[in-house]
Design a protein around this motif. Structure first.
Motif: not given
Length: 185
Positions: A57-58, A78, A92, A96, A99-100, A102-103
């Motif tokens: 994610t980063k 991303p 990345i 969205q 990514l949510e 994965i976080s």
């Protein structure tokens, strides 16, 4: 085989934590994700010598990136750029909900949703048909088709394009070669 949608992220995370593989939409092709890389290798019938990607994610999740490399990659993340640094593949995704997800688990392993050597799957229904036929215990996250081309893969250590996908690699390679010749990254 269980079917979910993106509103059920916590349940999908639960499934991943319980050693399942999920078929998900991404910003490129439909992918397989898991917390266990070996499950993806098994399902795809993929050689252990071929890398699979870590979805993160980063940019700081990539160990050993120089500031110059970060500056080159940042405009593409991303997005559809996969990089290899110290023999590990990272991306990345520009999605969205993914990514949510994965976080909530730090990172996931990912690869295109197909049996190794076959074309990537472009529709959720195709994934259901293929993986049901092979009796794999996977979960399907029903969404819509987002892309038809895989990510571009660049090996930063060797400054080499391994696959041309959604992003033109030429400007990235040129910048990497320029900084390498001026500073030995």
């Amino acid at each position: 085989m269980r079917l979910y949608d993106w509103s059920e992220i916590d349940q999908i995370v639960f499934e991943l934590k319980n050693h399942k593989v999920a078929v998900v939409e991404t910003d490129t092709v439909i992918g397989l994700i898991s917390l266990n890389a070996n499950l993806i290798y098994t399902i795809k019938k993929r050689s252990q010598n071929k890398k699979i990607i870590r979805f993160i994610t980063k940019i700081s999740d990539v160990k050993g990136l120089s500031e110059a490399e970060q500056a080159i990659i940042k405009p593409y993340w991303p997005g559809g750029l996969t990089i290899i640094k110290h023999n590990i593949s990272y991306r990345i995704p520009n999605h969205q909900k993914l990514l949510e997800l994965i976080s909530k688990v730090d990172f996931v392993y990912s690869s295109s949703a197909n049996i190794s050597g076959n074309n990537p799957i472009l529709h959720t229904q195709d994934a259901i048909n293929i993986f049901k036929k092979h009796n794999f215990d996977i979960v399907i996250v029903d969404g819509h088709q987002l892309g038809e081309r895989p990510s571009t893969i660049i090996d930063l250590d060797r400054i080499k394009v391994l696959r041309i996908g959604t992003i033109n690699p030429e400007p990235i390679i040129k910048q990497l070669k320029d900084i390498k010749s001026s500073s030995n990254i």
